[in-house]
Design a protein around this motif. Structure first.
Motif, PDB file in Angstrom:
ATOM      1  N   ALA A 163      -0.263   5.500   5.098  1.00  0.00           N
ATOM      2  CA  ALA A 163      -0.930   4.673   4.089  1.00  0.00           C
ATOM      3  C   ALA A 163      -2.005   3.795   4.725  1.00  0.00           C
ATOM      4  O   ALA A 163      -3.103   3.627   4.175  1.00  0.00           O
ATOM      5  CB  ALA A 163       0.094   3.822   3.352  1.00  0.00           C
ATOM      6  N   ALA A 164      -1.710   3.247   5.888  1.00  0.00           N
ATOM      7  CA  ALA A 164      -2.678   2.378   6.561  1.00  0.00           C
ATOM      8  C   ALA A 164      -3.937   3.145   6.954  1.00  0.00           C
ATOM      9  O   ALA A 164      -5.064   2.657   6.790  1.00  0.00           O
ATOM     10  CB  ALA A 164      -2.046   1.748   7.799  1.00  0.00           C
TER      11      ALA A 164
ATOM     12  N   ALA B 133       0.795  -1.228   0.000  1.00  0.00           N
ATOM     13  CA  ALA B 133       0.000   0.000   0.000  1.00  0.00           C
ATOM     14  C   ALA B 133       0.822   1.270   0.000  1.00  0.00           C
ATOM     15  O   ALA B 133       0.248   2.362  -0.106  1.00  0.00           O
ATOM     16  CB  ALA B 133      -0.930   0.004   1.213  1.00  0.00           C
ATOM     17  N   ASN B 134       2.159   1.172   0.098  1.00  0.00           N
ATOM     18  CA  ASN B 134       2.941   2.412   0.222  1.00  0.00           C
ATOM     19  C   ASN B 134       4.078   2.526  -0.789  1.00  0.00           C
ATOM     20  O   ASN B 134       5.015   3.293  -0.592  1.00  0.00           O
ATOM     21  CB  ASN B 134       3.481   2.567   1.649  1.00  0.00           C
ATOM     22  CG  ASN B 134       4.535   1.540   2.016  1.00  0.00           C
ATOM     23  OD1 ASN B 134       4.442   0.376   1.625  1.00  0.00           O
ATOM     24  ND2 ASN B 134       5.538   1.967   2.762  1.00  0.00           N
TER      25      ASN B 134
ATOM     26  N   GLY C  82      -0.422  -4.704   2.773  1.00  0.00           N
ATOM     27  CA  GLY C  82       1.025  -4.869   2.897  1.00  0.00           C
ATOM     28  C   GLY C  82       1.784  -3.558   2.894  1.00  0.00           C
ATOM     29  O   GLY C  82       1.345  -2.556   2.316  1.00  0.00           O
ATOM     30  N   PHE C  83       2.993  -3.593   3.528  1.00  0.00           N
ATOM     31  CA  PHE C  83       3.823  -2.399   3.642  1.00  0.00           C
ATOM     32  C   PHE C  83       5.306  -2.760   3.545  1.00  0.00           C
ATOM     33  O   PHE C  83       5.741  -3.806   4.033  1.00  0.00           O
ATOM     34  CB  PHE C  83       3.579  -1.694   4.980  1.00  0.00           C
ATOM     35  CG  PHE C  83       2.136  -1.380   5.237  1.00  0.00           C
ATOM     36  CD1 PHE C  83       1.561  -0.220   4.739  1.00  0.00           C
ATOM     37  CD2 PHE C  83       1.334  -2.253   5.961  1.00  0.00           C
ATOM     38  CE1 PHE C  83       0.223   0.068   4.962  1.00  0.00           C
ATOM     39  CE2 PHE C  83      -0.002  -1.979   6.195  1.00  0.00           C
ATOM     40  CZ  PHE C  83      -0.568  -0.809   5.689  1.00  0.00           C
ATOM     41  N   VAL C  84       6.074  -1.859   2.925  1.00  0.00           N
ATOM     42  CA  VAL C  84       7.515  -2.021   2.754  1.00  0.00           C
ATOM     43  C   VAL C  84       8.210  -0.837   3.427  1.00  0.00           C
ATOM     44  O   VAL C  84       7.634   0.264   3.492  1.00  0.00           O
ATOM     45  CB  VAL C  84       7.868  -2.095   1.248  1.00  0.00           C
ATOM     46  CG1 VAL C  84       7.666  -0.755   0.560  1.00  0.00           C
ATOM     47  CG2 VAL C  84       9.287  -2.611   1.031  1.00  0.00           C
ATOM     48  N   PRO C  85       9.423  -0.986   3.963  1.00  0.00           N
ATOM     49  CA  PRO C  85      10.099   0.156   4.583  1.00  0.00           C
ATOM     50  C   PRO C  85      10.331   1.287   3.573  1.00  0.00           C
ATOM     51  O   PRO C  85      10.858   1.044   2.482  1.00  0.00           O
ATOM     52  CB  PRO C  85      11.432  -0.428   5.059  1.00  0.00           C
ATOM     53  CG  PRO C  85      11.194  -1.885   5.197  1.00  0.00           C
ATOM     54  CD  PRO C  85      10.215  -2.228   4.114  1.00  0.00           C
TER      55      PRO C  85
ATOM     56  N   LYS D 191      -1.625  -3.910  -5.829  1.00  0.00           N
ATOM     57  CA  LYS D 191      -2.848  -3.619  -5.106  1.00  0.00           C
ATOM     58  C   LYS D 191      -2.484  -3.303  -3.652  1.00  0.00           C
ATOM     59  O   LYS D 191      -1.638  -3.977  -3.062  1.00  0.00           O
ATOM     60  CB  LYS D 191      -3.794  -4.820  -5.149  1.00  0.00           C
ATOM     61  CG  LYS D 191      -4.409  -5.098  -6.508  1.00  0.00           C
ATOM     62  CD  LYS D 191      -5.344  -6.293  -6.433  1.00  0.00           C
ATOM     63  CE  LYS D 191      -5.994  -6.573  -7.794  1.00  0.00           C
ATOM     64  NZ  LYS D 191      -6.905  -7.743  -7.731  1.00  0.00           N
ATOM     65  N   PRO D 192      -3.125  -2.290  -3.059  1.00  0.00           N
ATOM     66  CA  PRO D 192      -2.793  -1.979  -1.669  1.00  0.00           C
ATOM     67  C   PRO D 192      -3.238  -3.068  -0.708  1.00  0.00           C
ATOM     68  O   PRO D 192      -2.618  -3.292   0.331  1.00  0.00           O
ATOM     69  CB  PRO D 192      -3.544  -0.672  -1.413  1.00  0.00           C
ATOM     70  CG  PRO D 192      -4.664  -0.673  -2.396  1.00  0.00           C
ATOM     71  CD  PRO D 192      -4.125  -1.372  -3.611  1.00  0.00           C
TER      72      PRO D 192
END
Length: 662
Positions: free
Chosen positions: A229-230, A159-160, A203-206, A178-179
């Motif tokens: 983003a969340a 998502a980011n 999902g999220f990535v650093p 897709k977020p």
């Protein structure tokens, strides 16, 4: 030296799980056993930070290793599923880089559209339900990542990660993936009746990938703050009917307070309204688990919660399977969580003698799926990837500047200067701290690095760097650099001027704590006592062993700030060096020191590991000292830079004795 592989011991539950995986015993989770007719047990299983460790094999050391491998983690799955009425399997990222198999696929074989990466072969066998990205997915470039992930039979969410500039509203970002995804999962309740539950995964990535992989991402991608983003997307998931929302956070746990684009944001992500449970990773730690998390506000490392919500971090390289068990209750047409447990289940334990005992066997289907690439990787690590213009040996690493330590420092400096070039630390002077790991001692007379000049293969890197540490850097003063070296100088006994053949080495001082700092020049005066004992306590406050400490040819300024690149063990306080601890860390690298050395060798083609002689012992006329090292070092004794060494005959237990002329 302590290793991140020293994870918490086996529990009764993990023993039962291991037995269940072999079909010997199945114990239902209490939620599955007691669920009422309007309740259902849902088990969520996590792998994270696999780093292309698909087989229980250390390619650097070129030997099996029972502490790692997705083929071992996978063997838990059948038994773990049998303990539950309903289950789902997710992956939390860092799949594509981190072992020589990953480098083989990227550098040697390459990935074209339609090719099937061994990671995808293994995952497709196991039937994952969802996954997200880790920071290492970007190491080989976007095309490589997309070509690889295209073969996944499960959705990938993030998502980011955006394709361009950030929109004013995160929901208007143009995303690569897709977020989130909402999966309608049919589950059996306590009465055995099936009905659907809508499970949402986001999902999220650093955000730091924009620094760590700038060369691959600059002008092509952008990242948004994880929590921001969340907060934008979770309400959308609820609007679209998600009964429960699961965060796949390739981000660790940090309780220092929220900050913009925080790297380890999972604790504050858990505080976002609407998120029900959170899978974490990235830090290569275990949660719930040992004392790492003590005292962190909002973190319950016993129950396994972040902000009161169930959470898990499943180690790294397949060392654990993360489990979150939810007891769901139907409230009208939707489901809600009424109870939960979390656990990180290991694939091995250590016995009372600290020997590693495997608790699982390989899952044959995974082994068969990746066998071809495993064999190709073995050939790859045994094939030269560069050359060394001089031999790499550590026989004299404790008594003179040394080529095996020098090459580690060279690689660390090469790496950190690139990593910091676009940061606020880009103009600080950079030093490198490295220690000899193979230096005899309890390892015996053959326990030394010894790589001849000429071809150098990837597996030789384990001879240079034994431990799976990651690169970190600290920001300290010139005075703290001096004290760092004063601590290192505890390696040596005090020697009275004029003494003949005094014992040189303090055998109670571990060689991995003998750091050489490159980028400065200095002498060690052995007539002085050690300032610190081996535990970092001031034994002789007035002692001054480190003499003529200079930077750029001038006496070091005690107030000047320096970036010192080292490993996570030292930067985090390992070895109890004075004032060196986590509060000084300004860079936490995503790469292991071993990987950095390999990439440095590949980039250079031919490396020149010759020691630069930046340190030596201060002259003590008429004084000699003796030490032991491996007898295979005799051909190199006359070539040592900055020290005069004589052969003094045979030592004890197979060692050779040498005399140092001071």
């Amino acid at each position: 030296m302590s290793s991140l592989l020293d994870l918490h011991p086996m529990t009764r539950r993990s023993l039962l799980g291991g037995l269940a995986a072999t079909g010997a015993l199945v114990v239902l989770h209490p939620f599955a056993a007691r669920a009422a007719s309007n309740q259902a047990h849902l088990r969520l299983m996590e792998t994270t930070d696999i780093h292309v460790n698909l087989m229980p094999y250390d390619y650097y050391a070129d030997k099996p290793n029972d502490t790692l491998g997705l083929s071992r983690t996978a063997s838990l799955i059948d038994g773990i599923r049998a303990e539950a009425t309903n289950s789902m399997l997710i992956d939390n990222g860092d799949l594509l880089q981190g072992s020589p198999m990953g480098d083989y696929m990227a550098y040697k074989k390459g990935m074209k559209a339609g090719d099937l990466h061994p990671v995808m072969k293994a995952m497709n066998v196991l039937g994952y339900d969802c996954g997200t990205l880790g920071n290492h997915e970007f190491n080989y470039g976007l095309d490589f990542m997309f070509n690889t992930l295209a073969a996944a039979k499960h959705p990938i969410v993030c998502a980011n990660l955006t394709k361009g500039q950030l929109a004013s509203d995160p929901k208007n970002d143009e995303l690569f993936f897709k977020p989130f995804v909402i999966i309608e999962k049919k589950i059996k309740d306590g009465a055995g009746h099936e009905s659907p539950v809508k499970v949402g995964f986001i999902g999220f990535v650093p955000p730091q990938i924009m620094v760590w992989d700038a060369k691959n991402l600059e002008g092509k991608a952008q990242t948004r703050d994880i929590v921001e983003a969340a907060r934008a997307w979770v309400p959308v998931m609820k609007e679209q009917g998600a009964d429960i929302v699961i965060a796949l956070s390739h981000s660790g746990i940090d309780a220092k307070g929220p900050s913009e684009k925080m790297e380890n944001a999972s604790l504050y992500l858990a505080g976002v309204e609407g998120i029900d449970a959170i899978f974490t990773g990235h830090q290569h730690l275990v949660f719930p688990g040992p004392k790492t998390w003590d005292g962190m506000q909002g973190v319950d490392a016993v129950k396994g919660t972040l902000m009161g919500k169930p959470a898990v971090m499943a180690g790294f390289w397949g060392s654990h399977m993360g489990l979150i068990d939810l007891l769901l209750e139907k409230d009208g047409k939707s489901w809600k969580i009424v109870d939960f447990t979390s656990e990180a289940r290991p694939i091995y334990h250590r016995d009372e003698a600290k020997k590693i005992i495997a608790d699982t066997k390989d899952k044959p289907e995974v082994v068969a799926a990746v066998q071809e690439e495993h064999e190709a990787t073995l050939a790859y690590v045994r094939t030269p990837v560069g050359k060394t213009s001089a031999p790499l040996y550590s026989y004299f690493a404790l008594v003179a500047d040394d080529p095996s330590v020098q090459i580690v420092s060279n690689a660390q400096l090469w790496y950190i200067k690139d990593m910091l070039k676009e940061t606020q630390y880009k103009d600080y002077p950079v030093l490198s701290a490295a220690a000899p790991f193979k230096a005899g001692g309890r390892g015996g007379a053959d326990y030394y690095t010894d790589v001849p000049a000429g071809d150098i293969a990837i597996k030789n890197v384990s001879d240079l760097y034994l431990y799976p540490n990651t690169v970190q850097a600290v920001l300290i003063t010139g005075a703290q650099v001096k004290n760092w070296l004063e601590m290192s100088a505890g390696m040596f006994n005090q020697i009275k001027p004029g003494s003949k053949d005094a014992d040189l080495l303090n055998l109670d001082f571990p060689s991995y704590n003998y750091d050489v700092i490159d980028g400065v020049t200095y002498e060690i005066d052995l007539s002085e006592p050690a300032k610190y004992d081996k535990d970092g306590k001031e034994a002789n406050p007035q002692a001054n062993r480190i003499k003529n400490l200079s930077f750029n040819g001038k006496p070091i300024d005690p107030q000047q700030k320096f970036v010192v690149v080292t490993n996570n063990y030292r930067a985090g306080g390992g070895g109890k060096f004075p004032e060196i601890a986590g509060d000084k860390v300004i860079f936490v690298g995503p790469d292991t020191n071993r990987d950095v050395i390999v990439r440095y060798i590949i980039s250079q083609g031919t490396i020149n590991p010759s020691a630069d002689g930046n340190w030596r012992f201060a002259a003590l006329p008429g004084t000699t000292a003796v030490f032991q090292t491996g007898p295979k070092g005799r051909p190199f004794a006359s070539k040592v830079i900055g020290a005069k060494i004589e052969d003094a005959g045979d030592g004890t237990e197979g060692f050779a004795k040498y005399r140092l002329i001071l």
